[in-house]
Design an enzyme around this catalytic site. Structure first.
Site, PDB file in Angstrom:
ATOM      1  N   SER A   1       0.636  -1.318  -0.005  1.00 20.71           N
ATOM      2  CA  SER A   1       0.593   0.198  -0.126  1.00 20.71           C
ATOM      3  C   SER A   1       0.889   1.382  -0.009  1.00 20.71           C
ATOM      4  O   SER A   1       0.425   2.603  -0.659  1.00 20.71           O
ATOM      5  CB  SER A   1      -0.737   0.104   1.412  1.00 20.71           C
ATOM      6  OG  SER A   1      -0.176   0.045   2.381  1.00 20.71           O
TER       7      SER A   1
ATOM      8  N   LYS B   1       0.299   4.889   6.912  1.00 15.80           N
ATOM      9  CA  LYS B   1      -0.143   5.493   5.550  1.00 15.80           C
ATOM     10  C   LYS B   1       0.497   6.672   5.778  1.00 15.80           C
ATOM     11  O   LYS B   1       0.508   7.059   6.787  1.00 15.80           O
ATOM     12  CB  LYS B   1      -1.648   5.305   5.236  1.00 15.80           C
ATOM     13  CG  LYS B   1      -2.092   4.489   5.874  1.00 15.80           C
ATOM     14  CD  LYS B   1      -2.587   3.125   4.565  1.00 15.80           C
ATOM     15  CE  LYS B   1      -3.236   2.052   4.630  1.00 15.80           C
ATOM     16  NZ  LYS B   1      -2.708   1.558   3.891  1.00 15.80           N
TER      17      LYS B   1
END
Length: 165
Positions: free
Chosen positions: A53, A96
Site C-alpha cells: 500500500s 499511511k
C-alpha cells in the site's frame, strides 16, 4: 598448608567468582532494561512494513523505527507518514500518509466528500490501487496514532532518517 585447605580455598574462590559474575550479569540486565524499556515504551518502537500500500515509498519487508514522542509535543502534519492501529481492528497496525487534517474536507472512494472532525486524520496509501485506507473506512482518530516514520533500517541501501518525506 595442606592439600585439603588449598582445594577448599580454590573452591571458595570459584563460588565467590561465580556469585560475582551472576550479580554483574543481573546488574547489566537491570541497567539495559532501565534504559531500553522507557525508550521502547514511550519514545520509539520497531515496525515491519507488510504489503504494497505504500509503494514505492516503502516496500514489503522494510524495517522502520517509529517516533512515538513527537506527537506528545505537537499535532501530526499533512503528508507525514504515520503508523496507527487500524480503527476497525486495533490489534492490526497500518502505515499511511496523512492526506487531510482535522476540519478539512476529504473525498471517499465513492466520490462523497466528508468533513474531517477534530482529532481525526484522513490517511491514504501512496499506492492507491493497493491501499485499504480512509477512502474506504473513514478517518483515523488521533487516539489510534502510534507515531511517525522516523528511520528506515532495512534494506541497507535505503537506510535514512525520515524516509518518505
Amino acid at each position: 598448608m595442606n592439600e585439603n585447605s588449598f582445594e577448599q580455598t580454590t573452591s571458595k574462590d570459584a563460588v565467590k567468582n561465580r556469585k560475582e559474575s551472576i550479580f554483574d550479569f543481573l546488574k547489566f540486565i537491570f541497567i539495559v532494561a532501565a534504559i531500553v524499556l522507557p525508550i521502547r515504551l514511550w519514545v520509539a518502537q520497531p515496525f515491519l512494513v507488510s504489503g504494497a500500500s505504500m509503494e514505492p515509498t516503502y516496500n514489503d519487508g522494510d524495517y522502520l523505527i517509529v517516533d512515538e514522542f513527537t506527537y506528545h509535543l505537537r499535532d501530526p502534519k499533512k503528508n507525514e507518514v504515520i503508523v496507527f492501529r487500524y480503527p476497525n481492528d486495533p490489534s492490526k497496525f497500518f502505515i499511511k500518509r496523512i492526506a487531510a487534517l482535522p476540519n478539512e474536507t476529504a473525498t471517499m472512494i465513492d466520490g462523497k466528500e466528508i468533513q474531517i472532525k477534530d482529532k481525526e486524520y484522513f490517511v491514504t496509501g501512496d499506492n492507491s490501487d493497493k491501499s485499504s485506507d480512509s477512502r474506504y473506512w473513514g478517518p483515523v482518530a488521533e487516539k489510534f496514532i502510534i507515531g511517525r516514520s522516523f528511520v528506515r533500517l532495512w534494506p541497507l541501501n535505503k537506510i535514512g532518517l525520515f524516509p518518505g518525506y
